[in-house]
Design a protein around this motif. Sequence first.
Motif, PDB file in Angstrom:
ATOM      1  N   SER A  24       0.900  10.073  85.401  1.00 38.85           N
ATOM      2  CA  SER A  24       1.728  11.163  84.890  1.00 38.85           C
ATOM      3  C   SER A  24       1.284  11.499  83.472  1.00 38.85           C
ATOM      4  CB  SER A  24       3.211  10.772  84.925  1.00 38.85           C
ATOM      5  OG  SER A  24       3.434   9.608  84.166  1.00 38.85           O
ATOM      6  N   MET A  25       1.309  12.784  83.137  1.00 40.37           N
ATOM      7  CA  MET A  25       0.665  13.240  81.913  1.00 40.37           C
ATOM      8  C   MET A  25       1.498  14.309  81.212  1.00 40.37           C
ATOM      9  SD  MET A  25      -3.294  14.623  81.712  1.00 40.37           S
ATOM     10  CE  MET A  25      -3.891  13.126  82.498  1.00 40.37           C
ATOM     11  N   VAL A  26       1.631  14.156  79.896  1.00 43.31           N
ATOM     12  CA  VAL A  26       2.257  15.170  79.047  1.00 43.31           C
ATOM     13  C   VAL A  26       1.172  15.729  78.133  1.00 43.31           C
ATOM     14  CG1 VAL A  26       3.933  15.604  77.209  1.00 43.31           C
ATOM     15  CG2 VAL A  26       4.535  14.095  79.109  1.00 43.31           C
ATOM     16  N   TRP A  27       1.105  17.054  78.038  1.00 43.25           N
ATOM     17  CA  TRP A  27       0.022  17.749  77.338  1.00 43.25           C
ATOM     18  C   TRP A  27       0.628  18.657  76.270  1.00 43.25           C
ATOM     19  CZ3 TRP A  27      -5.016  17.616  79.870  1.00 43.25           C
ATOM     20  CH2 TRP A  27      -6.008  18.328  79.201  1.00 43.25           C
ATOM     21  N   VAL A  28       0.347  18.361  75.001  1.00 42.16           N
ATOM     22  CA  VAL A  28       0.931  19.120  73.901  1.00 42.16           C
ATOM     23  C   VAL A  28      -0.177  19.687  73.016  1.00 42.16           C
ATOM     24  CG1 VAL A  28       2.540  19.078  71.948  1.00 42.16           C
ATOM     25  CG2 VAL A  28       2.932  17.573  73.914  1.00 42.16           C
ATOM     26  N   GLY A  29      -0.120  20.979  72.787  1.00 40.61           N
ATOM     27  CA  GLY A  29      -1.127  21.603  71.939  1.00 40.61           C
ATOM     28  C   GLY A  29      -0.766  23.039  71.646  1.00 40.61           C
ATOM     29  N   ASP A  30      -1.566  23.678  70.804  1.00 43.38           N
ATOM     30  CA  ASP A  30      -1.277  25.049  70.406  1.00 43.38           C
ATOM     31  C   ASP A  30      -1.890  26.049  71.376  1.00 43.38           C
ATOM     32  OD1 ASP A  30      -3.970  25.011  69.810  1.00 43.38           O
ATOM     33  OD2 ASP A  30      -3.701  24.988  67.640  1.00 43.38           O
ATOM     34  N   SER A  31      -2.018  27.296  70.936  1.00 48.46           N
ATOM     35  CA  SER A  31      -2.530  28.345  71.815  1.00 48.46           C
ATOM     36  C   SER A  31      -3.982  28.108  72.216  1.00 48.46           C
ATOM     37  CB  SER A  31      -2.402  29.711  71.129  1.00 48.46           C
ATOM     38  OG  SER A  31      -3.007  29.700  69.845  1.00 48.46           O
ATOM     39  N   ILE A  32      -4.735  27.387  71.393  1.00 42.59           N
ATOM     40  CA  ILE A  32      -6.109  27.043  71.775  1.00 42.59           C
ATOM     41  C   ILE A  32      -6.086  26.001  72.887  1.00 42.59           C
ATOM     42  CG2 ILE A  32      -8.303  26.059  71.002  1.00 42.59           C
ATOM     43  CD1 ILE A  32      -7.645  27.104  68.196  1.00 42.59           C
ATOM     44  N   ALA A  33      -5.275  24.974  72.695  1.00 41.92           N
ATOM     45  CA  ALA A  33      -5.208  23.893  73.683  1.00 41.92           C
ATOM     46  C   ALA A  33      -4.678  24.362  75.035  1.00 41.92           C
ATOM     47  CB  ALA A  33      -4.327  22.762  73.151  1.00 41.92           C
ATOM     48  N   HIS A  34      -3.941  25.450  75.043  1.00 40.56           N
ATOM     49  CA  HIS A  34      -3.387  25.962  76.302  1.00 40.56           C
ATOM     50  C   HIS A  34      -4.233  27.087  76.891  1.00 40.56           C
ATOM     51  CE1 HIS A  34       0.643  23.920  76.695  1.00 40.56           C
ATOM     52  NE2 HIS A  34       0.172  23.449  75.556  1.00 40.56           N
ATOM     53  N   HIS A  35      -5.360  27.374  76.263  1.00 37.89           N
ATOM     54  CA  HIS A  35      -6.302  28.359  76.808  1.00 37.89           C
ATOM     55  C   HIS A  35      -7.253  27.608  77.746  1.00 37.89           C
ATOM     56  CE1 HIS A  35      -8.484  32.066  77.066  1.00 37.89           C
ATOM     57  NE2 HIS A  35      -9.598  31.548  76.578  1.00 37.89           N
ATOM     58  N   ILE A  36      -6.712  27.227  78.879  1.00 41.88           N
ATOM     59  CA  ILE A  36      -7.394  26.299  79.779  1.00 41.88           C
ATOM     60  C   ILE A  36      -6.974  26.592  81.212  1.00 41.88           C
ATOM     61  CG2 ILE A  36      -5.551  24.578  79.576  1.00 41.88           C
ATOM     62  CD1 ILE A  36      -7.674  22.404  79.612  1.00 41.88           C
ATOM     63  N   ASP A  37      -7.820  26.264  82.144  1.00 41.61           N
ATOM     64  CA  ASP A  37      -7.461  26.418  83.549  1.00 41.61           C
ATOM     65  C   ASP A  37      -6.754  25.139  83.990  1.00 41.61           C
ATOM     66  OD1 ASP A  37      -7.321  26.681  86.319  1.00 41.61           O
ATOM     67  OD2 ASP A  37      -9.153  27.874  86.401  1.00 41.61           O
ATOM     68  N   PHE A  38      -5.437  25.110  83.817  1.00 44.48           N
ATOM     69  CA  PHE A  38      -4.681  23.908  84.143  1.00 44.48           C
ATOM     70  C   PHE A  38      -4.707  23.608  85.633  1.00 44.48           C
ATOM     71  CE2 PHE A  38      -2.554  24.083  79.922  1.00 44.48           C
ATOM     72  CZ  PHE A  38      -2.708  22.742  79.582  1.00 44.48           C
ATOM     73  N   ASP A  39      -4.854  24.623  86.470  1.00 42.78           N
ATOM     74  CA  ASP A  39      -4.950  24.363  87.908  1.00 42.78           C
ATOM     75  C   ASP A  39      -6.150  23.464  88.200  1.00 42.78           C
ATOM     76  OD1 ASP A  39      -2.715  25.854  88.476  1.00 42.78           O
ATOM     77  OD2 ASP A  39      -3.813  27.658  89.036  1.00 42.78           O
ATOM     78  N   ASP A  40      -7.291  23.777  87.596  1.00 38.87           N
ATOM     79  CA  ASP A  40      -8.488  22.960  87.788  1.00 38.87           C
ATOM     80  C   ASP A  40      -8.288  21.549  87.247  1.00 38.87           C
ATOM     81  OD1 ASP A  40     -10.008  24.777  89.129  1.00 38.87           O
ATOM     82  OD2 ASP A  40     -11.500  25.074  87.555  1.00 38.87           O
ATOM     83  N   ILE A  41      -7.698  21.460  86.052  1.00 39.75           N
ATOM     84  CA  ILE A  41      -7.512  20.153  85.443  1.00 39.75           C
ATOM     85  C   ILE A  41      -6.535  19.305  86.254  1.00 39.75           C
ATOM     86  CG2 ILE A  41      -6.651  18.937  83.399  1.00 39.75           C
ATOM     87  CD1 ILE A  41      -9.405  20.179  83.014  1.00 39.75           C
ATOM     88  N   GLU A  42      -5.468  19.913  86.746  1.00 42.72           N
ATOM     89  CA  GLU A  42      -4.494  19.160  87.540  1.00 42.72           C
ATOM     90  C   GLU A  42      -5.115  18.672  88.849  1.00 42.72           C
ATOM     91  OE1 GLU A  42      -0.245  20.996  85.989  1.00 42.72           O
ATOM     92  OE2 GLU A  42      -1.190  21.870  87.762  1.00 42.72           O
TER      93      GLU A  42
END
Length: 224
Positions: A24-42
């Motif tokens: 289980s993972m919690v991901w915290v970051g700014d607008s740069i850190a959230h400029h990501i394809d989370f579907d791929d990462i998940e």
Amino acid sequence: PQHPPLAPQGLTQAPGQATTRGPSMVWVGDSIAHHIDFDDIEKAVKTKIKKKKAYGSVKASGQKFPDSNFTEVVPRELSGQQADILVMQASSVDLTNIPAGASKEYSEQVALVSSQNMVTVAKNALAYNPSIKQVLLLQTTPRYDDKHELNQFAQKKLEEAKNGAADDRIIIGKHSLACSGGLRVSRYGVAGKPRVDGVHLRGSSGKVAYTRSVAKVLAEVGLI
């Protein structure tokens, strides 16, 4: 582990590969850190990621979102959670908010304190959340603005602060995003265009490049 060939269209599971649940993972970051394809990462880490935005390392005057700082957001998001992994990206906002014309000495002090604050947040997350096994603290991404060298200084101080913490559960993730010429334009966008600031990866390949860089870090620490 080998870095998987992340592609814009997503990851595919190998034929016959068993599906197992990741940490289980919690991901915290700014607008740069959230400029990501989370579907791929998940898909890659085999878990649903709890995501939250934070900007400055601590609350400070002049911030656009003063209450959304790492020092306050991270413990709040971890409260009541049984998360295994905390992922953060070091604050870019602390450097961005340095006033124009500030002295080098002042700017470097801000960068130093910002880096130390981020490691303190990581240490506190481990101290007050026994379920957390690892904190992955990603460096800031390269900056191609007037704070390019200051950003590199901050990255160095982040590493030093982590070493001073003497806790192997805190890992510094180093991006592979340094670039120049056409590649920089592709990732960061054409200088002078609206919203292109040399900080956010707003070019045509920015999101893919950032996602691949993060995936490489995750693979290096054994999460993929």
